[in-house]
Design a protein around this motif. Structure first.
Motif: not given
Length: 310
Positions: A253-260
């Motif tokens: 999932l963090w590929r879409r939202s790396p700063k989440a």
């Protein structure tokens, strides 16, 4: 002193909500000491269902504020021998200043106990809503980001009482977007969805729910999940796990939202709703969130006893 009750987040005005969250974040930051604002008061802690964080948070928080505690479990009271809940509540209100209670699935019992002006009543979780968890989540967001307005939150998993409180709370901050992805048949309750949508429309926020994991949003600020088997509940569908599998939170999932950052209300089951890599990883603030439950609990208790101004 005005006695205040918290059975639902809808019981709070916008100013009350913001004041509690700001006070919780202030306590979390260490910029302010708890003080003895509950000195001389007696807090009842009554849990019929299991609890680690909520029970400990309110117990420790009350003690840190100077209160004294009386604790009860589900087997301690005369309701087991036939006393009515109404009579139990009347007795509580003659002896306690605040009652923090996790009782039945239906909040009606807590509403009945709150029908007096002597003792504050705090809902420590019912099947429909977990309001103190919602306040904890907002406190955690404010503490981490320095703001709540404009944040984008992706929630995956069951539309349970935690999801309900998140929707009802986050929708009251302008510019926020909450996207819930819940399995078919396990979404937000219809009445909660209606209330959250109305709140979002009134405050310039957005609450969106879908029942798939296609086209997940990018560049969100927060990814949130909860355990698939909500505390104190069971699922009648024997094949429910197959429906939930696509909603597991993984590192991909963090590929879409790396700063989440990652949030979880705990307890967690690694390998089910979330992988260990995520829960224990460097983007997870789930255990800061758990600690903030105590700071938020102190803010709630202060508000109940007339403190915490906007």
């Amino acid at each position: 002193m005005a006695v205040r009750h918290l059975v639902s987040l809808d019981d709070l005005t916008d100013d009350d909500l913001r004041g509690i969250v700001a006070r919780g974040a202030e306590l979390s930051s260490g910029r302010a000491a708890p003080g003895g604002s509950l000195e001389g008061t007696v807090a009842g802690i009554y849990f019929r269902r299991t609890s680690t964080r909520t029970r400990t948070a309110f117990s420790a928080g009350a003690l840190r504020l100077g209160a004294r505690l009386v604790t009860f479990s589900g087997s301690d009271l005369q309701t087991n021998t036939g006393e009515t809940s109404e009579d139990t509540g009347r007795v509580f209100s003659r002896m306690l200043d605040v009652l923090v209670a996790r009782t039945a699935d239906d909040p009606a019992e807590l509403r009945a106990w709150a029908g007096q002006s002597r003792m504050s009543v705090v809902n420590a979780m019912t099947a429909d809503e977990h309001p103190t968890q919602g306040l904890t989540d907002l406190t955690t967001l404010l503490r981490h980001f320095g703001r709540i307005e404009g944040l984008r939150v992706l929630y995956l998993g069951e539309g349970n009482n935690t999801a309900a409180a998140l929707a009802l709370g986050l929708s009251r901050f302008p510019g926020t977007v909450l996207e819930l992805r819940t399995p078919e048949g396990y979404g937000l309750r219809a009445d909660v969805a209606v209330r959250a949508a109305a709140s979002a429309a009134a405050h310039g926020a957005a609450v969106v729910e879908r029942h798939d994991t296609d086209d997940l949003p990018e560049d969100v600020d927060v990814v949130y999940t909860t355990r698939w088997q909500t505390t104190g509940t069971s699922k009648p569908d024997p094949g429910w796990r197959a429906r939930f599998e696509p909603f597991r939170v993984t590192r991909a999932l963090w590929r879409r939202s790396p700063k989440a950052v990652f949030l979880h209300d705990l307890p967690a089951h690694r390998g089910e709703e979330v992988t260990a890599e995520v829960l224990d990883g460097d983007r997870s603030i789930a255990f800061d969130q758990a600690e903030n439950k105590m700071h938020s609990a102190m803010a709630v208790l202060e508000w109940c006893r007339g403190g915490v101004r906007p």
